[in-house]
Scaffold this active site. Structure first.
Site, PDB file in Angstrom:
ATOM      1  N   LYS A 147       0.819  -1.214   0.000  1.00 15.39           N
ATOM      2  CA  LYS A 147       0.000   0.000   0.000  1.00 15.39           C
ATOM      3  C   LYS A 147       0.854   1.266   0.000  1.00 15.39           C
ATOM      4  CE  LYS A 147      -2.128  -0.643   3.906  1.00 15.39           C
ATOM      5  NZ  LYS A 147      -1.694  -1.944   4.401  1.00 15.39           N
TER       6      LYS A 147
ATOM      7  N   ARG B  84      -9.283   1.859   9.080  1.00 13.43           N
ATOM      8  CA  ARG B  84      -8.971   0.456   9.323  1.00 13.43           C
ATOM      9  C   ARG B  84      -9.988  -0.213  10.227  1.00 13.43           C
ATOM     10  NH1 ARG B  84      -2.753   1.108   8.825  1.00 13.43           N
ATOM     11  NH2 ARG B  84      -2.086  -1.007   8.447  1.00 13.43           N
TER      12      ARG B  84
ATOM     13  N   ARG C 253      -0.455  -8.839  13.313  1.00 14.27           N
ATOM     14  CA  ARG C 253      -0.992  -7.792  12.438  1.00 14.27           C
ATOM     15  C   ARG C 253      -1.919  -8.367  11.368  1.00 14.27           C
ATOM     16  NH1 ARG C 253       4.359  -5.580  10.705  1.00 14.27           N
ATOM     17  NH2 ARG C 253       3.280  -4.280   9.194  1.00 14.27           N
TER      18      ARG C 253
END
Ligand code: ADP
Length: 186
Positions: free
Chosen positions: A8, A83, A139
């Site tokens: 990203k 997010r 993560r």
């Protein structure tokens, strides 16, 4: 959007430059604060090092301040935000207030195993504190739990564009440009 390691950040910079808008990366802003030892950095570091998300309240405030800056007046590209579902709502409020609108949500689709491989490589090169194997795994979990559902939200709003994130950086960039060319700009 995309899981940790999807590329990203790399793509965000190129795409933002192409459109002449700032790339606003929450991860980069947090890291800059950590290295400068600001109060925000001290707070954020605890979560980042564990692979957890920084609490919405802190992240939202930071993004709000950033998009208020003059270079974002004509538009911006967000990398790593929103997010969580709460951040989606917050962003809706922010852009309603500033008079912007979301043109597109780009999802970089990658193979999970490949992603972990890339992150481990990056760990060796950059030595990021959140790139150890345990933290990388955490993560990925947090992404699947908290962020993946956002893809459906934006698909339902007809904003989602999915781009294959596998292959060379330049190939992925080309796919992104091709996909974004089809999007009417506000
Ligand atoms: P990634 O490699 O996962 O794309 P980033 O550089 O975007 O990582 O972000 C690094 C860390 O910063 C995240 O693991 C998280 O702790 C924190 N962070 C970044 N963006 C957000 C956000 N929108 N909400 C909460 N925490 C965030």
């Amino acid at each position: 959007m995309g899981p940790p390691g999807a590329g990203k950040g790399t793509q965000a910079k190129v795409v933002a430059e192409h459109f002449g808008v700032p790339a606003i990366s929450t991860g980069d802003i947090f890291r800059a604060n950590v290295s400068q030892g600001t109060p925000l950095g001290v707070e954020a570091k605890r979560y980042m090092d564990a692979g957890e998300y920084v609490p919405d309240e802190i992240t939202n405030r930071m993004v709000r301040n950033r998009i208020d800056e003059s270079d974002a007046a004509q538009g911006f590209l967000l990398d790593g935000y929103p997010r969580t579902l709460a951040q989606v709502e917050e962003l809706d409020g922010m852009i309603k207030f500033t008079g912007h609108k979301l043109d597109a949500v780009l999802s970089v689709v990658v193979d999970k195993d490949e992603v972990v491989k890339r992150l481990l490589q990056r760990a060796q090169i950059e030595g990021r504190a959140d790139d150890t194997e345990d933290v990388i795994r955490r993560r990925q979990e947090v992404y699947a739990e908290q962020t993946e559902p956002l893809i459906g939200v934006y698909r339902d709003r007809n904003l989602l564009i999915e781009v294959d994130g596998m292959g060379e950086v330049d190939e992925v960039t080309k796919r992104i440009f091709d996909a974004l060319d089809a999007v009417p700009q506000s």
